[in-house]
Design a protein around this motif. Structure first.
Motif, PDB file in Angstrom:
ATOM      1  N   SER A 133       0.832  -1.063   0.063  1.00  0.00           N
ATOM      2  CA  SER A 133      -0.020  -0.092   0.084  1.00  0.00           C
ATOM      3  C   SER A 133       0.705   1.196   0.058  1.00  0.00           C
ATOM      4  O   SER A 133       0.411   2.430  -0.663  1.00  0.00           O
ATOM      5  CB  SER A 133      -1.145   0.051   1.363  1.00  0.00           C
ATOM      6  OG  SER A 133      -1.914  -1.200   1.086  1.00  0.00           O
ATOM      7  N   GLN A 134       1.990   1.197   0.636  1.00  0.00           N
ATOM      8  CA  GLN A 134       2.878   2.466   0.637  1.00  0.00           C
ATOM      9  C   GLN A 134       3.811   2.620  -0.425  1.00  0.00           C
ATOM     10  O   GLN A 134       4.295   3.520  -0.840  1.00  0.00           O
ATOM     11  CB  GLN A 134       3.665   2.506   1.928  1.00  0.00           C
ATOM     12  CG  GLN A 134       2.790   2.333   3.165  1.00  0.00           C
ATOM     13  CD  GLN A 134       3.858   2.362   4.422  1.00  0.00           C
ATOM     14  OE1 GLN A 134       4.813   2.020   4.419  1.00  0.00           O
ATOM     15  NE2 GLN A 134       3.172   2.289   5.669  1.00  0.00           N
ATOM     16  N   SER A 178       3.546   0.744  -3.892  1.00  0.00           N
ATOM     17  CA  SER A 178       2.581  -0.024  -4.760  1.00  0.00           C
ATOM     18  C   SER A 178       3.247   0.166  -6.557  1.00  0.00           C
ATOM     19  O   SER A 178       3.148  -0.581  -7.178  1.00  0.00           O
ATOM     20  CB  SER A 178       1.124   0.547  -5.128  1.00  0.00           C
ATOM     21  OG  SER A 178       0.863   1.811  -5.403  1.00  0.00           O
ATOM     22  N   GLU A 184      -8.298  -7.310   2.177  1.00  0.00           N
ATOM     23  CA  GLU A 184      -7.731  -5.901   2.818  1.00  0.00           C
ATOM     24  C   GLU A 184      -7.250  -5.080   1.681  1.00  0.00           C
ATOM     25  O   GLU A 184      -6.947  -3.967   1.709  1.00  0.00           O
ATOM     26  CB  GLU A 184      -6.386  -6.407   3.514  1.00  0.00           C
ATOM     27  CG  GLU A 184      -6.637  -7.057   4.863  1.00  0.00           C
ATOM     28  CD  GLU A 184      -7.362  -6.025   5.944  1.00  0.00           C
ATOM     29  OE1 GLU A 184      -6.954  -4.728   5.778  1.00  0.00           O
ATOM     30  OE2 GLU A 184      -8.138  -6.408   6.714  1.00  0.00           O
ATOM     31  N   HIS A 207      -9.892  -3.107  -0.151  1.00  0.00           N
ATOM     32  CA  HIS A 207     -10.241  -1.949   0.658  1.00  0.00           C
ATOM     33  C   HIS A 207      -9.342  -0.723   0.671  1.00  0.00           C
ATOM     34  O   HIS A 207      -9.760   0.190   0.940  1.00  0.00           O
ATOM     35  CB  HIS A 207     -10.543  -2.407   2.107  1.00  0.00           C
ATOM     36  CG  HIS A 207     -11.864  -3.029   2.171  1.00  0.00           C
ATOM     37  ND1 HIS A 207     -12.051  -4.361   2.545  1.00  0.00           N
ATOM     38  CD2 HIS A 207     -13.100  -2.633   2.300  1.00  0.00           C
ATOM     39  CE1 HIS A 207     -13.429  -4.564   2.587  1.00  0.00           C
ATOM     40  NE2 HIS A 207     -14.121  -3.659   2.488  1.00  0.00           N
ATOM     41  N   LYS A 208      -8.276  -1.251   0.321  1.00  0.00           N
ATOM     42  CA  LYS A 208      -7.132  -0.058  -0.146  1.00  0.00           C
ATOM     43  C   LYS A 208      -6.984   0.174  -1.454  1.00  0.00           C
ATOM     44  O   LYS A 208      -6.126   0.861  -2.025  1.00  0.00           O
ATOM     45  CB  LYS A 208      -5.866  -0.386   0.707  1.00  0.00           C
ATOM     46  CG  LYS A 208      -5.784  -0.645   2.010  1.00  0.00           C
ATOM     47  CD  LYS A 208      -4.564  -1.136   2.548  1.00  0.00           C
ATOM     48  CE  LYS A 208      -4.434  -1.298   4.199  1.00  0.00           C
ATOM     49  NZ  LYS A 208      -4.880  -0.028   4.743  1.00  0.00           N
ATOM     50  N   ASP A 209      -8.381  -0.009  -2.475  1.00  0.00           N
ATOM     51  CA  ASP A 209      -8.326   0.263  -3.720  1.00  0.00           C
ATOM     52  C   ASP A 209      -7.525  -0.436  -4.626  1.00  0.00           C
ATOM     53  O   ASP A 209      -7.121   0.309  -5.887  1.00  0.00           O
ATOM     54  CB  ASP A 209      -8.214   1.724  -3.834  1.00  0.00           C
ATOM     55  CG  ASP A 209      -8.785   2.417  -4.945  1.00  0.00           C
ATOM     56  OD1 ASP A 209      -9.984   1.765  -5.247  1.00  0.00           O
ATOM     57  OD2 ASP A 209      -8.530   3.427  -5.779  1.00  0.00           O
ATOM     58  N   HIS A 210      -7.000  -1.483  -4.496  1.00  0.00           N
ATOM     59  CA  HIS A 210      -6.257  -2.457  -5.349  1.00  0.00           C
ATOM     60  C   HIS A 210      -7.083  -3.541  -5.955  1.00  0.00           C
ATOM     61  O   HIS A 210      -7.892  -4.043  -5.396  1.00  0.00           O
ATOM     62  CB  HIS A 210      -5.035  -2.869  -4.630  1.00  0.00           C
ATOM     63  CG  HIS A 210      -3.943  -2.047  -3.831  1.00  0.00           C
ATOM     64  ND1 HIS A 210      -3.500  -0.928  -4.616  1.00  0.00           N
ATOM     65  CD2 HIS A 210      -4.007  -1.923  -2.478  1.00  0.00           C
ATOM     66  CE1 HIS A 210      -2.692  -0.445  -3.776  1.00  0.00           C
ATOM     67  NE2 HIS A 210      -3.128  -0.784  -2.410  1.00  0.00           N
TER      68      HIS A 210
END
Length: 304
Positions: free
Chosen positions: A146-147, A149, A176, A179-182
């Motif tokens: 997430s940090q 990508s 997960e 929900h982090k838009d991946h």
């Protein structure tokens, strides 16, 4: 000369309509939601603002009473630049459907159980101590990806016995990430392999391979559950993994085999021929794309 009787009838009709319209407007102004709106924005009942915006107020009250608007969208009064407007906004049920549709677009599956989208890392963490290393590895991947990508972050190769939660963990990680838009695609590989054999007949092999090889995050579940033909191993799995290795796309696997044992398994094709070099090529790609994590614990598949 115009018919005076006709003119008189028109005047009377217009007067009656205007009176009817005025009654409708006055009734609209008495609507509780309108009153609440006027109070919120401190608009006096006899102000020029109301007179200029009677059409919007009437539209709002009229729309509220229409069955057409009780489904997906509901009217709301809004105050913009000293003017009253009507805004049609999705209701709670529509917003929920939209969220579900968005989630399904982000979290795609091929031949997986319908409840995989309910899996969560928190629930997985409630399992046996043998799950701790896999749980920590999952958290680390989600946070790091997430940090960063834009960088290549290896996925996980989850190895363990039947029923220890490997598929559940893949689904929990996918949730997960979504929900982090991946974007994630979770594939039951044994079933996919059968579909690829059937795809030969309708010439859709390349289309199906291209569909999954380029997704941002790919998860191949139950790798090694069945003996693979040389063609599936080399021309399907090998092509997918080669592309993902070249493009540095995170890939996840689950298997009852450790990486060492999977290499031995892949070295023997369906005819029983030994092909260790080809198996080594597959494993080279898997080792590049994912790091091995052992998932231990009791078989929870038949727990009530």
């Amino acid at each position: 000369m115009k018919d005076l009787a006709a003119q008189l009838a028109q005047i009377v009709h217009q007067h009656q309509w205007d009176k009817h319209y005025e009654n409708l407007l006055q009734s609209a102004l008495k609507d509780p939601d309108v009153q609440s709106f006027l109070t919120t924005y401190q608009i006096p009942p006899e102000s020029a603002v109301i007179k200029r915006n009677l059409d919007a107020i009437y539209e709002f009250v009229h729309a509220k009473g229409q069955a057409h608007f009780t489904g997906d969208y509901q009217p709301h009064l809004i105050w913009v630049n000293q003017t009253i407007h009507v805004s049609y906004q999705p209701d709670a049920a529509l917003r929920q459907r939209q969220r579900q549709q968005y989630f399904q677009q982000k979290f795609q599956t091929i031949d997986m159980a319908s409840d995989v989208r309910q899996a969560s890392l928190e629930d997985f963490a409630q399992g046996a101590e043998g799950r701790l290393a896999a749980y920590v590895a999952a958290l680390e991947f989600v946070a790091t990806y997430s940090q960063h990508s834009g960088e290549f972050i290896p996925g996980l190769y989850l190895a363990g016995d039947f029923g220890v939660g490997k598929t559940y963990l893949l689904a929990a990680i996918a949730n997960e990430l979504v929900h982090k838009d991946h974007n994630v695609l979770l594939v039951h590989f044994p079933t996919f392999a059968v579909q690829m054999k059937n795809a030969i007949g309708d010439n859709s092999v390349l289309e199906r391979v291209h569909k999954i090889q380029a997704v941002p995050i790919l998860m191949l579940d139950d790798l090694g559950a069945d003996a693979l033909s040389s063609w599936i191993r080399d021309e399907v799995l090998g092509v997918i993994l080669q592309y993902r290795m070249q493009e540095k796309l995170p890939t996840f696997f689950s298997s009852n085999f450790t990486m060492h044992d999977l290499k031995l398994h892949l070295a023997v094709n369906q005819r029983g021929d030994q092909e260790p070099i080809k198996a080594a090529r597959i494993m080279e790609r898997i080792r590049f794309l994912a790091r091995e994590v052992i998932v231990a614990g009791p078989n929870r598949r038949f727990e009530k």
